[in-house]
Design an enzyme around this catalytic site. Structure first.
Site, PDB file in Angstrom:
ATOM      1  N   ASP A  67     -56.082 -32.600  34.489  1.00  0.00           N
ATOM      2  CA  ASP A  67     -55.930 -31.147  34.317  1.00  0.00           C
ATOM      3  C   ASP A  67     -55.028 -30.739  33.163  1.00  0.00           C
ATOM      4  OD1 ASP A  67     -57.567 -30.817  36.475  1.00  0.00           O
ATOM      5  OD2 ASP A  67     -56.152 -29.689  37.702  1.00  0.00           O
ATOM      6  N   HIS A 104     -91.170 -36.611  48.626  1.00  0.00           N
ATOM      7  CA  HIS A 104     -91.598 -35.391  49.305  1.00  0.00           C
ATOM      8  C   HIS A 104     -91.377 -35.528  50.800  1.00  0.00           C
ATOM      9  CE1 HIS A 104     -93.948 -31.835  50.196  1.00  0.00           C
ATOM     10  NE2 HIS A 104     -94.589 -32.535  51.122  1.00  0.00           N
TER      11      HIS A 104
HETATM   12  C1  LIG Z   1     -58.687 -25.111  45.846  1.00  0.00           C
HETATM   13  C2  LIG Z   1     -59.164 -26.120  44.858  1.00  0.00           C
HETATM   14  C3  LIG Z   1     -60.379 -26.717  45.037  1.00  0.00           C
HETATM   15  C4  LIG Z   1     -60.837 -27.654  44.134  1.00  0.00           C
HETATM   16  N1  LIG Z   1     -62.052 -28.218  44.341  1.00  0.00           N
HETATM   17  C5  LIG Z   1     -62.521 -29.115  43.454  1.00  0.00           C
HETATM   18  C6  LIG Z   1     -63.768 -29.747  43.660  1.00  0.00           C
HETATM   19  O1  LIG Z   1     -64.440 -29.508  44.666  1.00  0.00           O
HETATM   20  N2  LIG Z   1     -64.188 -30.641  42.749  1.00  0.00           N
HETATM   21  C7  LIG Z   1     -63.450 -30.944  41.631  1.00  0.00           C
HETATM   22  O2  LIG Z   1     -63.887 -31.760  40.826  1.00  0.00           O
HETATM   23  N3  LIG Z   1     -62.262 -30.361  41.415  1.00  0.00           N
HETATM   24  C8  LIG Z   1     -61.779 -29.465  42.300  1.00  0.00           C
HETATM   25  N4  LIG Z   1     -60.551 -28.912  42.093  1.00  0.00           N
HETATM   26  C9  LIG Z   1     -59.785 -29.321  40.905  1.00  0.00           C
HETATM   27  C10 LIG Z   1     -59.088 -30.661  41.159  1.00  0.00           C
HETATM   28  O3  LIG Z   1     -58.295 -30.587  42.307  1.00  0.00           O
HETATM   29  C11 LIG Z   1     -58.262 -31.032  39.948  1.00  0.00           C
HETATM   30  O4  LIG Z   1     -59.059 -30.967  38.792  1.00  0.00           O
HETATM   31  C12 LIG Z   1     -57.710 -32.442  40.092  1.00  0.00           C
HETATM   32  O5  LIG Z   1     -56.901 -32.570  41.230  1.00  0.00           O
HETATM   33  C13 LIG Z   1     -56.906 -32.809  38.844  1.00  0.00           C
HETATM   34  O6  LIG Z   1     -56.500 -34.125  38.941  1.00  0.00           O
HETATM   35  P1  LIG Z   1     -55.194 -34.635  38.203  1.00  0.00           P
HETATM   36  O7  LIG Z   1     -55.045 -36.060  38.619  1.00  0.00           O
HETATM   37  O8  LIG Z   1     -55.246 -34.283  36.785  1.00  0.00           O
HETATM   38  O9  LIG Z   1     -53.996 -33.763  38.811  1.00  0.00           O
HETATM   39  P2  LIG Z   1     -53.446 -33.574  40.279  1.00  0.00           P
HETATM   40  O10 LIG Z   1     -54.502 -33.786  41.288  1.00  0.00           O
HETATM   41  O11 LIG Z   1     -52.747 -32.274  40.286  1.00  0.00           O
HETATM   42  O12 LIG Z   1     -52.408 -34.750  40.456  1.00  0.00           O
HETATM   43  C14 LIG Z   1     -51.263 -34.833  39.682  1.00  0.00           C
HETATM   44  C15 LIG Z   1     -50.225 -35.634  40.435  1.00  0.00           C
HETATM   45  O13 LIG Z   1     -49.118 -35.867  39.582  1.00  0.00           O
HETATM   46  C16 LIG Z   1     -47.915 -35.746  40.317  1.00  0.00           C
HETATM   47  N5  LIG Z   1     -46.850 -35.454  39.346  1.00  0.00           N
HETATM   48  C17 LIG Z   1     -46.712 -34.351  38.582  1.00  0.00           C
HETATM   49  N6  LIG Z   1     -45.667 -34.484  37.757  1.00  0.00           N
HETATM   50  C18 LIG Z   1     -45.124 -35.695  38.009  1.00  0.00           C
HETATM   51  C19 LIG Z   1     -44.031 -36.413  37.469  1.00  0.00           C
HETATM   52  N7  LIG Z   1     -43.315 -35.940  36.453  1.00  0.00           N
HETATM   53  N8  LIG Z   1     -43.745 -37.628  37.990  1.00  0.00           N
HETATM   54  C20 LIG Z   1     -44.479 -38.157  38.997  1.00  0.00           C
HETATM   55  N9  LIG Z   1     -45.542 -37.523  39.534  1.00  0.00           N
HETATM   56  C21 LIG Z   1     -45.862 -36.311  39.035  1.00  0.00           C
HETATM   57  C22 LIG Z   1     -48.219 -34.622  41.281  1.00  0.00           C
HETATM   58  O14 LIG Z   1     -47.361 -34.675  42.383  1.00  0.00           O
HETATM   59  C23 LIG Z   1     -49.668 -34.912  41.648  1.00  0.00           C
HETATM   60  O15 LIG Z   1     -49.754 -35.764  42.766  1.00  0.00           O
HETATM   61  C24 LIG Z   1     -60.049 -27.990  43.010  1.00  0.00           C
HETATM   62  C25 LIG Z   1     -58.809 -27.396  42.820  1.00  0.00           C
HETATM   63  C26 LIG Z   1     -58.362 -26.477  43.735  1.00  0.00           C
HETATM   64  C27 LIG Z   1     -57.011 -25.865  43.528  1.00  0.00           C
END
Ligand SMILES: Cc1cc2nc3c(=O)[nH]c(=O)nc-3n(C[C@H](O)[C@H](O)[C@H](O)COP(=O)(O)OP(=O)(O)OC[C@H]3O[C@@H](n4cnc5c(N)ncnc54)[C@H](O)[C@@H]3O)c2cc1C
Length: 477
Positions: free
Chosen positions: A322, A456
């Site tokens: 993200d 189908h």
């Molecule tokens: C309500 C909702 C529904 C969603 N539904 C979908 C869906 O159905 N399908 C889909 O593809 N996407 C969905 N998403 C989006 C999806 O959740 C995100 O795109 C995804 O979680 C991003 O993954 P990530 O690993 O980049 O970040 P995150 O999942 O946010 O994980 C980041 C992690 O890093 C940790 N962190 C942060 N900073 C530090 C640090 N300095 N040191 C150590 N740890 C740290 C955090 O605690 C967290 O655990 C949804 C989002 C929301 C809010």
């Protein structure tokens, strides 16, 4: 004892970070994964994809049961929801998969640090340092530093809030809404992206009166215009009230309700008094406290710019998930970026993530699945397009599962039949879109898809007819 130098240290244990860790482990790299929360899984597992889809399953089953008598199933009575059981089931699913991640880390020999992680400065002799500190009160050891040849930043995002508002028990983000004590009677949803329409749709099925307020001129504004129109039509039919091109002005809290002032697209102002307000206006990257100031990385409004291999401006430092500029904030995008980076670090074959091959899924009722260019975007690019559209009303499986809304829309290059975009709204759209992504990844043409056998009776046959409709040759319409 000699200090451990990891091949890769990953900061953030969400789907982007843990996938990178697993894949790097599979390649035999020495991996450290740093996660500040007590459990791995990130937003996706704890506050996003998984809990919402668990609720969506309840909503779906409940909606079916409302028609039980029509389906010849009698004696169920009116039926009522047990919110407590729904919440427990959701938590059970989350816990099961969080445990699964612990197992996967062990299986792939990933060392997990339960700590905040922060880059502590530029690399020395090609080795980076990451400050690791146990969360206060956990008693899990002192501040220390991990050394790694490569670092992957995967710290995810937080829900944005509207200026002047703060999340609490009445004004909710995706986090507070998941731990509501009871199903609200009424709710205003601000924002009609995936998060807004999914929660709106789920809670409407649960009996909540829903009003959606969207500043842009249509619902799900990133989707093809025809999809937005169809969603608006079906939501209207379901009794979900939507205001598009509308402005949220202010809100006023009483002890038991929230009064929301909205200016509609015709300039008329109105006040909606509701139990809860959900703010779903996008997500901000979590990059403020990862030590970027000590690197060459210059974030753009918090987002990190990367090249096609997810490499940042700082050699040996990658960003995925993200926090990446220009990629959709979706779990599967983060996960694939993680796999790409792991392969690059291991010196193995990899393909860059292509924006136009990313499926977007919205799990409202009716579901939306899309990939590639919308019709308008293809035309804006000056491409000559042919468009085919096939309605689910003409698909026999859709009749069987009693779900007729929506269509499959194919946007193709007029001359060569290249598939430029596929836009599905309707039953199982989020599953059906996988075929379109595979077809586009393998550069199949419309003609080749027209000669691909689809079983189908299936909803997938709507895809076959969709491809046929590009040439005005759908069999069933
Ligand atoms: C309500 C909702 C529904 C969603 N539904 C979908 C869906 O159905 N399908 C889909 O593809 N996407 C969905 N998403 C989006 C999806 O959740 C995100 O795109 C995804 O979680 C991003 O993954 P990530 O690993 O980049 O970040 P995150 O999942 O946010 O994980 C980041 C992690 O890093 C940790 N962190 C942060 N900073 C530090 C640090 N300095 N040191 C150590 N740890 C740290 C955090 O605690 C967290 O655990 C949804 C989002 C929301 C809010």
């Amino acid at each position: 004892m000699a200090e451990t130098i990891y091949d890769v240290a990953i900061i953030g244990g969400g789907p982007a970070g843990y996938t990178a860790a697993i894949r790097a482990g599979q390649y035999g790299l020495k991996v450290a994964l740093i996660e500040k929360e007590s459990k791995l899984g990130g937003t996706c597992l704890h506050w996003g994809c998984i809990p919402t889809k668990s609720l969506l399953f309840n909503a779906e089953v409940y909606d079916h049961l409302k028609h039980a008598v029509e389906y010849g199933i009698e004696g169920l009575g009116e039926g009522k929801l047990n919110w407590d059981t729904i919440q427990k089931r959701k938590q059970g699913i989350i816990d099961k998969h969080a445990k699964g991640l612990v197992f996967l880390m062990k299986k792939n020999k990933v060392t997990v640090f339960a700590s905040h992680g922060r880059l502590s400065g530029p690399a020395k002799d090609g080795v980076h340092s990451v400050d690791v500190q146990a969360a206060p009160g956990t008693g899990e050891g002192e501040r220390t530093s991990i050394k790694a040849k490569n670092v992957i930043l995967a710290t995810g995002s937080d829900a944005k809030m509207l200026p002047g508002l703060q999340a609490d028990s009445q004004v909710l983000t995706n986090m507070e809404i998941l731990s509501l004590k009871e199903i609200p009677k009424s709710m205003v949803v601000i924002g009609s992206g995936a998060v807004g329409v999914e929660f709106g749709s789920i809670f409407k099925s649960f009996g909540t009166e829903i009003t959606i307020v969207e500043a842009l001129p249509r619902l799900v504004p990133n989707e093809d215009e025809d999809v937005s129109k169809e969603l608006a039509r079906v939501f209207r039919k379901r009794g979900i009230e939507s205001f598009v091109g509308a402005k949220f002005e202010k809100l006023e809290k009483t002890k038991t309700s929230v009064k929301v002032t909205i200016t509609a697209s015709d300039g008329k102002q109105m006040v909606k008094e509701v139990d809860k307000v959900l703010v779903a206006v996008g997500r901000a990257p979590r990059t403020g406290d990862v030590g970027l100031d000590k690197t060459k990385i210059k974030p753009d409004r918090g987002f990190i710019t990367v090249n096609e291999w997810m490499q940042t401006q700082e050699p040996g430092v990658y960003a995925i998930g993200d926090i990446v500029a220009g990629l959709p904030q979706l779990a599967h995008v983060g996960a694939m970026c993680g796999m790409v980076v792991a392969a690059r670090i291991a010196g193995k074959y990899a393909r860059p993530v292509k924006r136009e091959r990313v499926p977007a899924c919205t799990y409202c009722e009716p579901q939306i699945g899309s990939v590639g260019l919308t019709e308008a975007a293809a035309k804006e690019k000056g491409l000559q397009v042919k468009v085919g559209k096939f309605p689910f009303t003409a698909n026999s499986k859709a009749s069987i599962v009693d779900s007729h809304e929506g269509f499959v829309k194919i946007v193709a290059d007029a001359k060569y039949g290249e598939i430029l975009g596929v836009h599905i709204i309707g039953p199982q759209a989020t599953e059906l879109i996988a075929e379109a992504v595979t077809a586009m990844e393998l550069e199949a043409t419309v003609e080749e898809m027209m000669f691909t056998i689809h079983a189908h009776p299936t909803l997938a046959e709507a895809m076959l007819d969709g491809f046929g409709s590009v040439e005005n040759m759908a069999i069933n319409a």
